[in-house]
Write a protein that holds these residues in place. Structure first.
Motif, PDB file in Angstrom:
ATOM      1  N   VAL B  44       0.839  -1.206   0.000  1.00  0.00           N
ATOM      2  CA  VAL B  44       0.000   0.000   0.000  1.00  0.00           C
ATOM      3  C   VAL B  44       0.876   1.258   0.000  1.00  0.00           C
ATOM      4  O   VAL B  44       0.673   2.183  -0.798  1.00  0.00           O
ATOM      5  CB  VAL B  44      -0.945  -0.013   1.217  1.00  0.00           C
ATOM      6  N   HIS B  45       1.875   1.277   0.872  1.00  0.00           N
ATOM      7  CA  HIS B  45       2.754   2.452   0.937  1.00  0.00           C
ATOM      8  C   HIS B  45       3.463   2.689  -0.397  1.00  0.00           C
ATOM      9  O   HIS B  45       3.584   3.823  -0.861  1.00  0.00           O
ATOM     10  CB  HIS B  45       3.790   2.275   2.044  1.00  0.00           C
ATOM     11  N   ALA B  46       3.942   1.604  -1.010  1.00  0.00           N
ATOM     12  CA  ALA B  46       4.684   1.749  -2.269  1.00  0.00           C
ATOM     13  C   ALA B  46       3.794   2.317  -3.366  1.00  0.00           C
ATOM     14  O   ALA B  46       4.217   3.183  -4.138  1.00  0.00           O
ATOM     15  CB  ALA B  46       5.259   0.393  -2.689  1.00  0.00           C
ATOM     16  N   ILE B  47       2.557   1.838  -3.436  1.00  0.00           N
ATOM     17  CA  ILE B  47       1.635   2.347  -4.461  1.00  0.00           C
ATOM     18  C   ILE B  47       1.333   3.821  -4.207  1.00  0.00           C
ATOM     19  O   ILE B  47       1.335   4.651  -5.126  1.00  0.00           O
ATOM     20  CB  ILE B  47       0.335   1.506  -4.473  1.00  0.00           C
ATOM     21  N   LEU B  48       1.101   4.155  -2.955  1.00  0.00           N
ATOM     22  CA  LEU B  48       0.797   5.556  -2.615  1.00  0.00           C
ATOM     23  C   LEU B  48       1.992   6.459  -2.916  1.00  0.00           C
ATOM     24  O   LEU B  48       1.835   7.565  -3.445  1.00  0.00           O
ATOM     25  CB  LEU B  48       0.421   5.675  -1.145  1.00  0.00           C
ATOM     26  N   ASP B  49       3.185   6.001  -2.583  1.00  0.00           N
ATOM     27  CA  ASP B  49       4.346   6.881  -2.705  1.00  0.00           C
ATOM     28  C   ASP B  49       4.754   7.123  -4.150  1.00  0.00           C
ATOM     29  O   ASP B  49       5.434   8.102  -4.455  1.00  0.00           O
ATOM     30  CB  ASP B  49       5.525   6.302  -1.911  1.00  0.00           C
ATOM     31  N   GLU B  50       4.339   6.243  -5.049  1.00  0.00           N
ATOM     32  CA  GLU B  50       4.780   6.362  -6.439  1.00  0.00           C
ATOM     33  C   GLU B  50       3.900   7.300  -7.258  1.00  0.00           C
ATOM     34  O   GLU B  50       4.335   7.817  -8.294  1.00  0.00           O
ATOM     35  CB  GLU B  50       4.792   4.967  -7.071  1.00  0.00           C
ATOM     36  N   ALA B  51       2.675   7.527  -6.823  1.00  0.00           N
ATOM     37  CA  ALA B  51       1.763   8.358  -7.620  1.00  0.00           C
ATOM     38  C   ALA B  51       1.906   9.834  -7.242  1.00  0.00           C
ATOM     39  O   ALA B  51       2.349  10.167  -6.148  1.00  0.00           O
ATOM     40  CB  ALA B  51       0.331   7.900  -7.418  1.00  0.00           C
ATOM     41  N   TYR B  52       1.497  10.697  -8.152  1.00  0.00           N
ATOM     42  CA  TYR B  52       1.532  12.127  -7.872  1.00  0.00           C
ATOM     43  C   TYR B  52       0.179  12.665  -7.441  1.00  0.00           C
ATOM     44  O   TYR B  52       0.090  13.616  -6.675  1.00  0.00           O
ATOM     45  CB  TYR B  52       2.029  12.896  -9.105  1.00  0.00           C
ATOM     46  N   VAL B  53      -0.858  12.077  -7.951  1.00  0.00           N
ATOM     47  CA  VAL B  53      -2.198  12.611  -7.745  1.00  0.00           C
ATOM     48  C   VAL B  53      -3.103  11.495  -7.242  1.00  0.00           C
ATOM     49  O   VAL B  53      -3.014  10.358  -7.704  1.00  0.00           O
ATOM     50  CB  VAL B  53      -2.729  13.184  -9.074  1.00  0.00           C
TER      51      VAL B  53
END
Lengths: 245, 245
Positions: B44-53
């Protein structure tokens, strides 16, 4: 984007067209960033057609739900699809007020469908003016289940062609069992707005001499090398419309 | 993705970690595609941290609203920000039930915050099995206005560092006026799920011999060449942390 930025260049690269614009409504006029808003039909279509996934919002038990999903566009209609068992599809088909055989019109599902492209990182000298360049479309409306078989087929073709234009001609159409398992929702493009941020950094004049690098770092989405299915007959070459990607 | 695809490879490339997973709840367990769902914290953290918006959903006058917005993460808290005049920020700060000076706790705004990466186009021989590879996170919860000045500063740094890690150290921090004009909402990561589709096409066995190309076309987001601000002092070089992008 609801970032606290000041006015900036907006839709300059997307001039108005001869097509009539969408009519602004109370909820399609943003409370912030109005200079960035546009109701231009060609701009809206272009933003919608370039994205692969929309974010579909609906209300369930009083709380918001936002799910990513594929979509397709046919003129002024958007289509999303899903299993007949999926939540929004089921909800759009529920008919709580149905009283008689004649009263067959489903009430539909109030939705908000949003598509966003992030085109660049805007790095200002001040933390406050950091932003992104983006293009987004927000569609408000009520989604209805598509029951007409012909419209359903058209919608499913549009969904496939949205992934790669022309692909529906180069794949096996859905059979009766697949059609029965798939529900399609239609959302008319009526209450629609686009929002666009382009250009460079905004900066307070007194910050211009600060020793921080400032500018824009573009973001570009590219296609990687196609990976054939392991079962693909080696005699089936990558077709031109895919190679062109 | 609510596409009507059958079960597929799911989180194989993202193994479980030692961190305790998020607790599934009624609304964080998808009705469809459960094999693709994950409650793994690191994923979850990795997916969140990779996106900008992210796409932030809330309910206004009974109808859903979905807006793209920047965000930041500090541990198990997400932050979004906006002008104090923007809709969701105002709504989260409204206190309709406030009766006395002691009763100062704002009720918060029920939200659904969703982040999606599209990693590839999945082209099957059958129209039905077309899909995309993706990674998404859906967060349900109640967003609250951040009133503590220190937490607000931390949140704004996180928002800037989310655009480019470390950038908050290389920009002018918000001043009192900017802080006053900016509202920040906090959303705890508690009711959270990820959903991931990876791998190749799913296909009905009887379709494997069809003469259509099938496979995956990866999508990759790349950084373009940095465009310096026109007012940038030529002696200010592109810093290493930006050149590394």
């Amino acid at each position: 984007m609801s970032a606290p930025t000041s006015a900036s260049t907006s839709t300059s690269t997307y001039g108005p067209t001869d097509e009539p614009a969408y009519e602004p409504t109370d909820r399609s006029v943003p409370t912030r960033g109005r200079p960035r808003a546009s109701y231009d039909r060609a701009l809206v279509h272009a933003i919608l057609d370039e994205a692969y996934v929309c974010h579909l919002g609906f209300v369930r038990d009083g709380a918001p739900v936002v799910l990513p999903t594929l979509y397709g566009r046919v003129g002024e209609r958007l289509y999303v699809h899903g299993s007949t068992g999926s939540r929004p599809l089921r909800m759009a088909g529920e008919q709580p007020g149905r009283r008689s055989e004649q009263d067959t019109a489903a009430p539909g599902l109030p939705v908000c469908l949003t598509v966003t492209h992030v085109d660049g990182l805007v790095l200002a000298r001040s933390a406050f003016h950091h932003s992104v360049n983006y293009r987004s479309v927000v569609v408000h409306g009520t989604a209805h289940q598509v029951t007409d078989p012909e419209e359903k087929r058209t919608a499913l073709d549009a969904l496939v062609d949205h992934v790669v234009p022309g692909r529906s001609y180069d794949s096996r159409p859905a059979n009766a069992k697949e059609l029965a398992a798939t529900a399609v929702l239609r959302l008319d493009l009526a209450e629609v707005s686009a929002k666009v941020r382009t250009g460079g950094v905004n900066e307070e004049p007194e910050d211009l001499a600060l020793p921080h690098w400032a500018g824009v770092i573009p973001l570009v989405t590219r296609y990687g090398t196609a990976v054939p299915d392991e079962h693909l007959d080696p005699s089936v070459a990558l077709p031109d419309y895919l190679a062109a990607l």
